[in-house]
Enzyme design. Structure first.
Site, PDB file in Angstrom:
ATOM      1  N   VAL A 208     -75.860  36.885 -73.287  1.00 17.26           N
ATOM      2  CA  VAL A 208     -75.164  37.619 -74.344  1.00 17.26           C
ATOM      3  C   VAL A 208     -73.856  36.918 -74.721  1.00 17.26           C
ATOM      4  O   VAL A 208     -73.587  36.675 -75.899  1.00 17.26           O
ATOM      5  CB  VAL A 208     -74.901  39.080 -73.905  1.00 17.26           C
ATOM      6  CG1 VAL A 208     -73.964  39.778 -74.879  1.00 17.26           C
ATOM      7  CG2 VAL A 208     -76.218  39.842 -73.820  1.00 17.26           C
TER       8      VAL A 208
ATOM      9  N   GLY B 217     -90.526  43.533 -68.230  1.00 20.96           N
ATOM     10  CA  GLY B 217     -89.620  43.085 -67.178  1.00 20.96           C
ATOM     11  C   GLY B 217     -88.339  42.584 -67.800  1.00 20.96           C
ATOM     12  O   GLY B 217     -87.936  43.067 -68.858  1.00 20.96           O
TER      13      GLY B 217
ATOM     14  N   ARG C 113     -82.313  40.008 -78.314  1.00 22.49           N
ATOM     15  CA  ARG C 113     -83.356  39.819 -77.304  1.00 22.49           C
ATOM     16  C   ARG C 113     -83.344  38.374 -76.845  1.00 22.49           C
ATOM     17  O   ARG C 113     -83.138  37.473 -77.660  1.00 22.49           O
ATOM     18  CB  ARG C 113     -84.752  40.091 -77.903  1.00 22.49           C
ATOM     19  CG  ARG C 113     -85.040  41.513 -78.260  1.00 22.49           C
ATOM     20  CD  ARG C 113     -86.216  41.596 -79.217  1.00 22.49           C
ATOM     21  NE  ARG C 113     -85.881  40.926 -80.480  1.00 22.49           N
ATOM     22  CZ  ARG C 113     -86.728  40.749 -81.489  1.00 22.49           C
ATOM     23  NH1 ARG C 113     -87.967  41.154 -81.390  1.00 22.49           N
ATOM     24  NH2 ARG C 113     -86.345  40.146 -82.601  1.00 22.49           N
TER      25      ARG C 113
ATOM     26  N   LYS D 188     -83.449  47.529 -65.375  1.00 24.08           N
ATOM     27  CA  LYS D 188     -82.101  47.896 -64.918  1.00 24.08           C
ATOM     28  C   LYS D 188     -81.530  49.045 -65.750  1.00 24.08           C
ATOM     29  O   LYS D 188     -80.953  50.001 -65.207  1.00 24.08           O
ATOM     30  CB  LYS D 188     -81.205  46.657 -65.033  1.00 24.08           C
ATOM     31  CG  LYS D 188     -79.723  46.921 -65.120  1.00 24.08           C
ATOM     32  CD  LYS D 188     -78.946  45.639 -65.345  1.00 24.08           C
ATOM     33  CE  LYS D 188     -78.797  45.263 -66.790  1.00 24.08           C
ATOM     34  NZ  LYS D 188     -77.577  45.588 -67.460  1.00 24.08           N
TER      35      LYS D 188
ATOM     36  N   LYS E  46     -76.639  52.201 -76.821  1.00 25.28           N
ATOM     37  CA  LYS E  46     -77.278  51.057 -76.157  1.00 25.28           C
ATOM     38  C   LYS E  46     -78.300  51.501 -75.105  1.00 25.28           C
ATOM     39  O   LYS E  46     -79.459  51.076 -75.120  1.00 25.28           O
ATOM     40  CB  LYS E  46     -76.197  50.179 -75.520  1.00 25.28           C
ATOM     41  CG  LYS E  46     -76.703  49.072 -74.655  1.00 25.28           C
ATOM     42  CD  LYS E  46     -77.411  47.994 -75.457  1.00 25.28           C
ATOM     43  CE  LYS E  46     -78.164  47.073 -74.522  1.00 25.28           C
ATOM     44  NZ  LYS E  46     -78.508  45.802 -75.101  1.00 25.28           N
TER      45      LYS E  46
ATOM     46  N   CYS F  18     -83.014  43.450 -68.467  1.00 25.04           N
ATOM     47  CA  CYS F  18     -82.443  44.594 -69.184  1.00 25.04           C
ATOM     48  C   CYS F  18     -83.215  45.903 -68.987  1.00 25.04           C
ATOM     49  O   CYS F  18     -82.682  46.858 -68.423  1.00 25.04           O
ATOM     50  CB  CYS F  18     -82.335  44.273 -70.662  1.00 25.04           C
ATOM     51  SG  CYS F  18     -81.284  42.853 -70.960  1.00 25.04           S
TER      52      CYS F  18
HETATM   53  C1  UGA Z   1     -84.076  43.917 -74.608  1.00 25.06           C
HETATM   54  C2  UGA Z   1     -83.927  44.626 -75.970  1.00 25.06           C
HETATM   55  O1  UGA Z   1     -85.107  44.414 -76.760  1.00 25.06           O
HETATM   56  C3  UGA Z   1     -82.708  44.104 -76.719  1.00 25.06           C
HETATM   57  O2  UGA Z   1     -82.538  44.831 -77.926  1.00 25.06           O
HETATM   58  C4  UGA Z   1     -81.478  44.264 -75.837  1.00 25.06           C
HETATM   59  O3  UGA Z   1     -80.323  43.743 -76.466  1.00 25.06           O
HETATM   60  C5  UGA Z   1     -81.702  43.536 -74.528  1.00 25.06           C
HETATM   61  O4  UGA Z   1     -82.873  44.066 -73.862  1.00 25.06           O
HETATM   62  C6  UGA Z   1     -80.494  43.723 -73.657  1.00 25.06           C
HETATM   63  O5  UGA Z   1     -80.211  44.859 -73.271  1.00 25.06           O
HETATM   64  O6  UGA Z   1     -79.741  42.751 -73.433  1.00 25.06           O
HETATM   65  P1  UGA Z   1     -85.004  41.537 -73.787  1.00 25.06           P
HETATM   66  O7  UGA Z   1     -85.075  42.181 -72.451  1.00 25.06           O
HETATM   67  O8  UGA Z   1     -84.287  40.242 -73.931  1.00 25.06           O
HETATM   68  O9  UGA Z   1     -84.323  42.534 -74.865  1.00 25.06           O
HETATM   69  O10 UGA Z   1     -86.503  41.275 -74.321  1.00 25.06           O
HETATM   70  P2  UGA Z   1     -87.602  42.212 -75.040  1.00 25.06           P
HETATM   71  O11 UGA Z   1     -88.139  41.459 -76.182  1.00 25.06           O
HETATM   72  O12 UGA Z   1     -87.103  43.556 -75.307  1.00 25.06           O
HETATM   73  O13 UGA Z   1     -88.748  42.282 -73.910  1.00 25.06           O
HETATM   74  C7  UGA Z   1     -88.562  43.006 -72.696  1.00 25.06           C
HETATM   75  C8  UGA Z   1     -89.862  43.078 -71.926  1.00 25.06           C
HETATM   76  O14 UGA Z   1     -90.816  43.923 -72.581  1.00 25.06           O
HETATM   77  C9  UGA Z   1     -90.576  41.732 -71.756  1.00 25.06           C
HETATM   78  O15 UGA Z   1     -91.108  41.627 -70.463  1.00 25.06           O
HETATM   79  C10 UGA Z   1     -91.666  41.790 -72.801  1.00 25.06           C
HETATM   80  O16 UGA Z   1     -92.745  40.957 -72.512  1.00 25.06           O
HETATM   81  C11 UGA Z   1     -92.058  43.256 -72.726  1.00 25.06           C
HETATM   82  N1  UGA Z   1     -92.721  43.754 -73.951  1.00 25.06           N
HETATM   83  C12 UGA Z   1     -92.061  43.770 -75.138  1.00 25.06           C
HETATM   84  C13 UGA Z   1     -94.010  44.277 -73.873  1.00 25.06           C
HETATM   85  O17 UGA Z   1     -94.634  44.290 -72.786  1.00 25.06           O
HETATM   86  N2  UGA Z   1     -94.605  44.777 -74.997  1.00 25.06           N
HETATM   87  C14 UGA Z   1     -93.955  44.785 -76.196  1.00 25.06           C
HETATM   88  O18 UGA Z   1     -94.551  45.270 -77.196  1.00 25.06           O
HETATM   89  C15 UGA Z   1     -92.665  44.278 -76.268  1.00 25.06           C
END
Ligand code: UGA
Length: 429
Positions: free
Chosen positions: A11, A257, A154, A263, A204, A260
């Site tokens: 971030v 996973g 993300r 946790k 958030k 973010c």
């Molecule tokens: C997440 C949020 O999407 C962001 O908006 C936020 O800023 C961030 O956390 C944070 O708090 O810093 P991030 O963890 O980087 O972002 O990635 P995501 O794209 O949200 O994916 C999270 C997990 O969900 C991954 O393991 C992904 O593979 C999984 N996922 C995502 C799924 O299994 N299915 C989906 O449809 C989308």
């Protein structure tokens, strides 16, 4: 404007770099000397599409610099962003020690009016604590304002997300810092929502929990699909066409996973508990997520019968595509669980191999994804990297002991895989 960003993780580094890109002067501060040295030499501590180019460009333009000194950052900026980690404690609550420590250091270095903005994901009411801490530890009786400015980027699309946000949320205790904060974000042409600090902090946690809930919802639907012969992708497409629902975050998977969602869910459940509310809905989100991994492992063991001594190829180690981050990666958990049952693993990830070496022992790291299936009893797809769709399936079918693929990300078409002669098991189809 003159800005500093304390903490150069995913971030902090993206925030500092993108704010420099739109013309601000930014000092990025971190207490990790090796990381700051690396950044000063033009190296990158993380992989994030487009970030390296922007860091180089803005450093060369003199708008972006790096330091290990919070005091240097504070004295040379009007607005200070806090972007340090807020890791979980064993009971699920948030470890606030990094926030508290940098707040104290910022307070001690303040020599004129400053705006201190929290960008880390924190429990509601943190802003009040930050303000209290500054009042207690400031050496000079300078005035200040505290604000909350949660970040929604993300990993894997962080630069794109930061440069083109859906919204900017600014939480304040008074109107005084609002014009400066609006000026910082004016170049992004995004709607700016100004709220009180507690609401901004809650936005958030509420947003991340809701997105995790969406994923668990579709994963629960995937169970019903498997039991009835329906196709979860079709169901998600049909649901997603309703604008009130939306298609995003409805990709069934072996579970979410990353650093973010897991946790933040635990933290939000704990925050609710502290105000006397049992957030059972979110506990169920966690339970479904854990169950999804269990179900996937069961599919593998049911098919292979005995896992011990079998060679399994794993494509994908990062927690999602386009990142090298393996923290709380479902792919790594899967590897550990297969190893626990005595599997021999051949693994590959386009970007996360180096970071995976620290957490995965006794596996064969294979540089060429097409060589992973060679001699394998089964192949598992654990991360949705686009390049995996180009896997040489003909070669895989020829070189595998048995042509068995477990797809935890629904990358391939089941009918096509059957036509090619694979035993192919995916999620909810
Ligand atoms: C997440 C949020 O999407 C962001 O908006 C936020 O800023 C961030 O956390 C944070 O708090 O810093 P991030 O963890 O980087 O972002 O990635 P995501 O794209 O949200 O994916 C999270 C997990 O969900 C991954 O393991 C992904 O593979 C999984 N996922 C995502 C799924 O299994 N299915 C989906 O449809 C989308």
């Amino acid at each position: 404007m003159r800005l500093s960003v304390i903490g150069t993780g995913y971030v902090g580094l993206v925030t500092g770099t993108c704010l420099a890109e739109v013309g601000h002067n930014v000092i990025c501060v971190d207490n990790d000397e090796a990381k700051i040295e690396l950044l000063k030499r033009g190296g990158m501590p993380i992989y994030e599409p487009g970030l390296e180019e922007l860091v180089k460009k803005n450093t060369a333009a003199g708008r972006l610099s790096f330091s290990t000194s919070i005091a240097e950052g504070v004295r040379n900026s009007d607005v200070i962003f806090i972007a340090v980690p807020t890791p979980p404690l064993p009971d699920g609550s948030v470890d606030m020690s990094f926030i508290e420590k940098v707040t104290r250091e910022i307070s001690a270095a303040m020599d004129s009016y400053k705006i201190v903005v929290d960008k880390s994901t924190v429990p509601v009411k943190t802003g009040e604590k930050v303000a209290e801490t500054i009042r207690r530890f400031r050496k000079a009786q300078v005035e200040f304002d505290v604000a909350s400015n949660p970040e929604f980027l993300r990993e894997g699309s962080a630069v794109e997300d930061f440069m083109h946000p859906d919204r900017i949320v600014i939480g304040v205790q008074s109107q005084r810092p609002v014009p400066a904060l609006k000026e910082i974000y004016a170049p992004f042409n995004a709607p700016i929502l100004v709220t009180d600090i507690n609401s901004a902090e809650l936005i958030k946690h509420a947003s991340n929990s809701f997105l995790a809930l969406k994923i668990s919802y579709i994963n629960a639907i995937s169970v019903i699909c498997e039991a009835t012969g329906a196709n979860v992708v079709e169901v998600a497409n049909g649901m997603g066409m309703d604008k009130r629902i939306g298609r995003a975050f409805l990709d069934a998977s072996l579970g979410f996973g990353g650093s973010c969602f897991p946790k933040d869910l635990s933290a939000f459940i704990k925050i609710a508990e502290q105000v006397g509310y049992d957030f059972a809905l979110l506990k169920e989100v966690q339970r479904i997520n854990a169950m999804q991994m269990d179900r996937f492992i069961k599919k593998i063991t049911d098919t292979l019968w005995v896992v011990k001594g079998k060679t399994i190829g794993v494509l994908g180690l990062a927690f999602k595509k386009n990142t090298d981050d393996v923290r709380v990666s479902p792919a790594i958990e899967l590897c550990h669980r297969l190893q626990g049952q005595g599997a021999i693993l051949r693994v590959h990830d386009p970007k996360a191999m180096e970071k995976a070496r620290a957490v995965l022992k006794d596996v064969t790291f294979v540089d060429d994804m097409n060589a992973v299936p060679d001699g394998c009893d089964a192949l598992v797809i654990a991360t949705e990297w686009d390049e995996f769709k180009q896997l040489d399936l003909e070669r895989a079918r020829r070189t595998m002991v048995q042509p068995i693929i477990f797809d935890g990300r629904n990358l391939f078409d089941p009918a096509e895989m059957a036509r090619l002669g694979f035993i192919y098991k995916s999620i909810g189809r």
